[in-house]
Design an enzyme around this catalytic site. Structure first.
Site, short mmCIF file in Angstrom:
data_model
loop_
_atom_site.label_atom_id
_atom_site.label_comp_id
_atom_site.label_asym_id
_atom_site.label_seq_id
_atom_site.Cartn_x
_atom_site.Cartn_y
_atom_site.Cartn_z
N ASP A 109 0.85 -1.19 0.00
CA ASP A 109 0.00 0.00 0.00
C ASP A 109 0.88 1.24 0.00
O ASP A 109 0.63 2.20 0.72
CB ASP A 109 -0.94 0.00 1.22
CG ASP A 109 -2.09 0.97 1.05
OD1 ASP A 109 -2.29 1.48 -0.07
OD2 ASP A 109 -2.79 1.26 2.05
N LYS A 122 2.30 3.26 -6.02
CA LYS A 122 1.82 2.23 -6.95
C LYS A 122 2.87 1.89 -8.00
O LYS A 122 2.93 0.74 -8.47
CB LYS A 122 0.52 2.68 -7.63
CG LYS A 122 -0.54 3.23 -6.67
CD LYS A 122 -0.71 2.38 -5.42
CE LYS A 122 -1.44 3.16 -4.33
NZ LYS A 122 -1.31 2.53 -3.00
N GLU A 126 -11.34 3.88 -0.18
CA GLU A 126 -11.53 4.13 1.24
C GLU A 126 -12.15 5.51 1.50
O GLU A 126 -11.70 6.51 0.94
CB GLU A 126 -10.19 4.02 1.99
CG GLU A 126 -9.05 4.81 1.40
CD GLU A 126 -8.27 4.05 0.34
OE1 GLU A 126 -7.16 4.50 0.00
OE2 GLU A 126 -8.76 3.03 -0.18
#
Length: 263
Positions: A184, A187, A242
């Site tokens: 996480d 990327k 999220e």
């Protein structure tokens, strides 16, 4: 040159369509960028430091669930933070419980939210090594992890870039195999770090890699490699970003099967 009212009015439907279609992205831009810049300037604290202050005053020390709930409350009602969040967090929880890993590697500690989620589900005697490149965020994460009640034997935080930490795991930390990897962080680092784990011999048959945000903002090269290399089975867990229910996202779950001896 003046634009005629008729021409200007002709663009109104297009503008409304764009605003409606991307309304959730505009809200995210407002919460993640505009509000953050304003509060950084007005408070003199980073977003992560502001979140920790809230957690410190609203959570119960030694209770991981209380700390996660405080983070979620702050992120819902105040500012956006790009950690895994409660909905996708349940996928991570379930995976930790199902695989019962003895050694977990987390790449991208950030505030320590996902570290606490992982640690609370680990079997007795298991070890979590979490890596954060930003020293200021790492300081916050260290406080969050210890506030949750986990010592350095259970959760060890390493400050540095993943491409430098991964090759040293075996020699400096005695890691022979990583059973679960949670990605996480940046990327663009997903693919090179995955290949570095392979080259370092840290993945064994059955090792699982879970990568967040592979659809938004996206990790296309990572997904393309995972599908084509023949070393993994791949499953995509579709979800929403999220704390942003209108933005589609997903997590990639890879299980390492190794080189096919028949090829």
């Amino acid at each position: 040159m003046m634009v005629s009212p008729a021409i200007a009015l002709a663009f109104v439907p297009l503008l409304l369509t764009v605003l409606i279609r991307y309304r959730f992205h505009l809200v995210l831009l407002w919460r993640a960028v505009v509000l953050r810049c304003f509060y950084d300037w007005s408070s003199g604290l980073t977003r992560e430091e502001r979140a920790f202050e809230y957690v410190l005053t609203h959570a119960t020390p030694g209770e991981p669930n209380s700390i996660l709930d405080a983070f979620d409350a702050w992120c819902h009602s105040n500012e956006f933070i790009s950690h895994i969040g409660p909905k996708k967090g349940k996928i991570l929880d379930r995976l930790v419980i199902e695989t019962s890993p003895l050694c977990v590697l987390e790449l991208g500690t950030h505030c320590g939210y996902s570290s606490v989620r992982i640690a609370r589900a680990l079997p007795v005697g298991a070890r979590l090594i979490t890596v954060e490149m930003d020293e200021r965020n790492a300081n916050i994460a260290e406080k969050v992890i210890r506030l949750a009640g986990y010592d350095d034997d259970a959760v060890e935080l390493r400050v540095g870039v993943s491409e430098e930490v991964i090759p040293r795991l075996r020699e400096e930390m005695g890691v022979e195999r990583v059973d679960l990897v949670f990605m996480d962080h940046w990327k663009r680092c997903y693919l090179p770090d995955l290949q570095l784990l392979e080259a370092s011999g840290l993945l064994g048959r059955g090792s699982v890699v879970l990568a967040d945000n592979v659809l938004f903002p996206g990790a296309p090269h990572f997904l393309r490699y995972a599908r084509a290399c023949g070393l993994y089975t791949l499953r995509i867990h579709r979800a929403t970003l999220e704390y942003s229910p209108g933005i589609q996202d997903g997590m990639a779950q890879l299980e390492y099967i190794g080189v096919n001896v028949d090829t």
